[in-house]
Design a protein around this motif. Structure first.
Motif, short mmCIF file in Angstrom:
data_model
loop_
_atom_site.label_atom_id
_atom_site.label_comp_id
_atom_site.label_asym_id
_atom_site.label_seq_id
_atom_site.Cartn_x
_atom_site.Cartn_y
_atom_site.Cartn_z
N GLY A 329 29.24 -1.96 -40.36
CA GLY A 329 28.40 -2.92 -39.63
C GLY A 329 29.06 -3.41 -38.35
O GLY A 329 28.40 -3.54 -37.30
N LEU A 330 30.35 -3.68 -38.40
CA LEU A 330 31.07 -4.14 -37.21
C LEU A 330 31.12 -3.06 -36.14
O LEU A 330 31.05 -3.35 -34.93
N ALA A 331 31.25 -1.80 -36.57
CA ALA A 331 31.25 -0.70 -35.61
C ALA A 331 29.88 -0.54 -34.96
O ALA A 331 29.77 -0.28 -33.75
N MET A 332 28.83 -0.70 -35.75
CA MET A 332 27.47 -0.58 -35.21
C MET A 332 27.17 -1.65 -34.17
O MET A 332 26.43 -1.41 -33.21
N THR A 333 27.74 -2.82 -34.36
CA THR A 333 27.51 -3.92 -33.42
C THR A 333 28.58 -3.97 -32.33
O THR A 333 28.66 -4.94 -31.58
N ARG A 334 29.43 -2.95 -32.30
CA ARG A 334 30.47 -2.80 -31.29
C ARG A 334 31.46 -3.98 -31.29
O ARG A 334 31.97 -4.40 -30.26
N LEU A 335 31.75 -4.49 -32.48
CA LEU A 335 32.74 -5.56 -32.60
C LEU A 335 34.11 -5.00 -32.94
O LEU A 335 35.11 -5.73 -32.88
N ILE A 336 34.18 -3.72 -33.33
CA ILE A 336 35.45 -3.02 -33.47
C ILE A 336 35.28 -1.63 -32.86
O ILE A 336 34.16 -1.11 -32.76
N ALA A 337 36.40 -1.04 -32.46
CA ALA A 337 36.36 0.27 -31.83
C ALA A 337 36.01 1.36 -32.84
O ALA A 337 36.38 1.27 -34.02
N SER A 338 35.28 2.35 -32.38
CA SER A 338 34.87 3.44 -33.27
C SER A 338 34.69 4.71 -32.45
O SER A 338 34.70 4.69 -31.21
N GLN A 339 34.50 5.82 -33.15
CA GLN A 339 34.18 7.10 -32.53
C GLN A 339 32.83 7.55 -33.05
O GLN A 339 32.42 7.19 -34.15
N GLY A 340 32.15 8.38 -32.26
CA GLY A 340 30.82 8.82 -32.63
C GLY A 340 29.76 8.10 -31.82
O GLY A 340 30.04 7.20 -31.04
N ARG A 341 28.52 8.48 -32.05
CA ARG A 341 27.42 7.93 -31.26
C ARG A 341 26.83 6.69 -31.94
O ARG A 341 26.57 6.71 -33.14
N VAL A 342 26.62 5.63 -31.15
CA VAL A 342 25.88 4.45 -31.59
C VAL A 342 24.82 4.17 -30.53
O VAL A 342 25.14 3.93 -29.36
N ALA A 343 23.56 4.27 -30.92
CA ALA A 343 22.46 4.04 -29.98
C ALA A 343 21.66 2.83 -30.42
O ALA A 343 21.29 2.70 -31.59
N PHE A 344 21.39 1.92 -29.44
CA PHE A 344 20.60 0.72 -29.72
C PHE A 344 19.35 0.76 -28.84
O PHE A 344 19.44 0.78 -27.61
N VAL A 345 18.19 0.82 -29.50
CA VAL A 345 16.89 0.94 -28.82
C VAL A 345 16.94 2.09 -27.81
O VAL A 345 16.56 1.95 -26.64
N GLY A 346 17.47 3.23 -28.26
CA GLY A 346 17.48 4.43 -27.44
C GLY A 346 18.62 4.53 -26.44
O GLY A 346 18.79 5.57 -25.80
N ARG A 347 19.42 3.48 -26.31
CA ARG A 347 20.51 3.48 -25.33
C ARG A 347 21.85 3.68 -26.03
O ARG A 347 22.16 2.97 -26.97
N ASP A 348 22.63 4.65 -25.55
CA ASP A 348 23.95 4.88 -26.13
C ASP A 348 24.87 3.74 -25.69
O ASP A 348 25.13 3.56 -24.50
N ILE A 349 25.35 2.96 -26.67
CA ILE A 349 26.16 1.78 -26.34
C ILE A 349 27.64 1.99 -26.66
O ILE A 349 28.45 1.07 -26.49
N GLN A 350 28.00 3.21 -27.10
CA GLN A 350 29.38 3.44 -27.53
C GLN A 350 30.39 3.20 -26.42
O GLN A 350 31.45 2.65 -26.64
N GLY A 351 30.07 3.58 -25.19
CA GLY A 351 31.04 3.47 -24.10
C GLY A 351 30.94 2.20 -23.30
O GLY A 351 31.66 2.03 -22.31
N LEU A 352 30.06 1.27 -23.70
CA LEU A 352 29.86 0.06 -22.90
C LEU A 352 31.02 -0.91 -23.06
O LEU A 352 31.55 -1.10 -24.14
N GLY A 353 31.39 -1.55 -21.94
CA GLY A 353 32.43 -2.56 -21.97
C GLY A 353 31.88 -3.92 -22.36
O GLY A 353 30.69 -4.09 -22.64
N PHE A 354 32.77 -4.93 -22.33
CA PHE A 354 32.39 -6.28 -22.76
C PHE A 354 31.24 -6.83 -21.94
O PHE A 354 30.27 -7.37 -22.48
N ALA A 355 31.32 -6.71 -20.62
CA ALA A 355 30.30 -7.27 -19.74
C ALA A 355 28.94 -6.60 -19.95
O ALA A 355 27.89 -7.26 -19.93
N ASP A 356 28.97 -5.28 -20.15
CA ASP A 356 27.70 -4.56 -20.35
C ASP A 356 27.09 -4.84 -21.71
O ASP A 356 25.86 -4.78 -21.89
N MET A 357 27.94 -5.11 -22.71
CA MET A 357 27.43 -5.41 -24.05
C MET A 357 26.86 -6.81 -24.16
O MET A 357 25.98 -7.06 -24.99
N ARG A 358 27.34 -7.73 -23.33
CA ARG A 358 26.95 -9.14 -23.51
C ARG A 358 25.43 -9.37 -23.49
O ARG A 358 24.91 -10.10 -24.34
#
Length: 541
Positions: A329-358
């Motif tokens: 769950g923490l990886a899905m919400t990008r609260l810890i680092a992970s590998q692999g694809r995580v997409a939220f509402v069609g947008r890949d959020i795996q590579g987003l930084g803090f400012a983009d995730m906010r």
């Protein structure tokens, strides 16, 4: 009739604070015979633990007092016993296991030191003999490789192992009476089943009596000889376990027996939009060794998990502690680092930084297991619920913010007028509603629910599950529901992923998985939760 081992007669407990007196236990009486298990059941605040703590005079005196009563153990009134006499009884003749072993064990002392201390306090025993006895006790309570565990500290053990150490401490001097205060509430269902089997085995071997305090009537049915039902400081019904379950006489007893999460989740709809999905999601923690601290191995907390969660659906994540549920769950919400694809509402959020995730945080909310720990004790309820609005919608006026907070509290079943009060002024169920209101005030699309009912009484669990269903249907929410309680999962989840050692060992719709589990591990989880026969699965290495 033979004399009972323990006789509680007309016991009352009052607490005094600032000139005010409140009665927590009101003229309670019960007996425990030698070799008998008596269950004291009731919801939080009913007076169960206060009654148990009175037996060994563990209450905060002089703030607590006993306006009436006797507690007679082997002919001695413990309420009138001198301190040195009580010290001889505590840890020797009567011992106690508490609900949360992590807060009961000393974090600075090793397993060997904590168990040996009990032996040295009540026996004249050498260090070598004490070590031998500690190893014997660890073997008895099912700790594997006990010699290797002697130097371990509490934080290095799992929840089930810590509880076994507590049991070893309680049994060190072969007590005649064991008081177990919610000893399995914080444990996974399979670990809970193993702890109960262990207690039953040790009770038979030692000939112990037991006072078993719980709000889980499923445990009582399997474990206790007699039941005392307690509410508002009074015992309202008592009798043999079979009679209480077959023919309850008091309305409150019937309420407890009926208090179980029921119903079904909203029906699945494959046409709803996908809110969040993962592909080959991994969270590996490096194990660093040697002088240069190089990674020589990895703890694979999450190891290649694929999932899809649609609007209005609930995905249940089940498994024992350490299986990787919360880490997923923490990886899905990008609260810890992970590998692999995580997409939220069609947008890949795996590579987003803090400012983009906010900006996305508003749409991704979390409700934690322990609301008392996740709510600031120094902030009012209104400030707690409104804090997210201040961060994510700073342009709204103070009046609009207060109106939104009041709407969120009302929607979660709380009186908006209580927004000026503080978390300690609410019950556990009310605090969890506050935590849910804090998430809902931002109108999210996705909510991660991390064991949100595990610390609650059965009747409060049912209320919270019903509330979550109502909010989901009203707002089309996507829930990731993490739990080890399969009864709650059955009432809420459309689909289920069963995790073990970081891997998804079985996936499917809830109906399919409950009706026809394929993996032995899933069958063992269901057997522990629903008291059915299944091939036992050994704990993971």
């Amino acid at each position: 009739m033979t004399e009972p081992l323990l006789s509680v007669r007309d016991l009352s407990v009052a607490f005094h604070q600032g000139g005010n007196t409140s009665v927590a236990v009101d003229h309670v009486s019960f007996d425990i015979a030698k070799g008998e298990v008596v269950a004291l059941v009731g919801e939080s605040g009913s007076g169960k633990s206060v009654t148990a703590n009175s037996i060994l005079k563990l209450l905060p005196y002089p703030a607590a007092s006993h306006p009436s009563g006797q507690i007679v153990f082997k002919g001695q009134d413990l309420l009138k016993a001198r301190p040195e006499a009580l010290r001889n009884v505590r840890g020797n003749d009567i011992t106690m296991i508490f609900q949360e072993p992590m807060t009961s064990l000393n974090p600075l002392h090793s397993v060997e030191r904590q168990i040996a201390e009990i032996l040295h306090l009540h026996q004249v025993i050498s260090n070598d003999a004490a070590r031998k006895r500690v190893i014997e006790l660890l073997v008895e309570v099912g700790i594997r490789d006990p010699e290797k565990r002697l130097g371990a500290f509490p934080h290095e053990l799992s929840g089930g192992q810590r509880q076994r150490v507590m049991i070893a401490m309680a049994l060190a001097n072969r007590p005649e009476l064991l008081i177990a205060d919610e000893p399995t509430t914080a444990l996974d269902v399979t670990v809970q089943a193993r702890i109960l089997e262990l207690l039953a085995k040790l009770k038979t071997e030692y000939g112990m009596s037991m006072l078993f305090i719980t709000h889980d009537l499923g445990i009582v049915r399997k474990f206790a000889d007699r039941v005392c039902v307690m509410t508002k400081g009074k015992i309202v019904e008592t009798g043999p376990t079979t009679e209480i379950f077959a023919n309850p006489q008091h309305d409150y007893t019937r309420h407890l027996l009926a208090a179980e999460p029921r119903g079904e989740p909203p029906p699945s709809d494959a046409s709803r939009p996908i809110i969040i999905e993962t592909e080959d999601l991994k969270v590996w923690f490096p194990i660093k060794t040697g002088l240069l601290r190089r990674a020589t191995d990895y703890v694979k907390a999450v190891d290649g998990v694929d999932l899809t969660l649609r609007a209005g659906h609930t995905l249940g994540i089940v498994g024992e502690s350490g299986s990787g549920k919360t880490t997923l769950g923490l990886a899905m919400t990008r609260l810890i680092a992970s590998q692999g694809r995580v997409a939220f509402v069609g947008r890949d959020i795996q590579g987003l930084g803090f400012a983009d995730m906010r900006p996305l945080r508003k749409q991704m909310q979390i409700v934690f297991q322990d609301p008392y720990g996740s709510l600031s004790p120094r902030m009012s309820v209104g400030d707690i619920v409104g804090e997210g609005l201040s961060v994510h919608e700073p342009s709204i006026s103070a009046g609009d913010r207060e109106e939104r907070v009041s709407e969120a509290l009302a929607e979660t079943g709380l009186d908006p007028e209580t927004r000026h009060r503080y978390p300690h002024e609410f019950s556990g169920g009310q605090r969890q509603r506050i935590a849910i209101a804090r998430a809902m005030v931002l109108k999210p699309q996705f909510v991660m629910l991390d064991e949100p009912t595990s610390a609650l009484d059965m009747s409060v669990q049912a209320q919270v599950v019903e509330l979550l269903r109502e909010l989901q249907q009203k707002h089309g929410l996507a829930y990731l529901f993490i739990s080890h309680d399969l009864r709650v999962v059955k009432a809420l989840a459309n689909d289920i992923i069963v995790m073990r050692n970081g891997k998804a060992v079985e996936t499917g719709t809830a109906k399919e998985l409950f009706a026809n589990p394929k993996e032995d591990y899933t069958k063992a989880l269901l057997a522990a939760a629903f008291d059915i026969e299944a091939k036992p699965v050994p704990p993971p290495t």
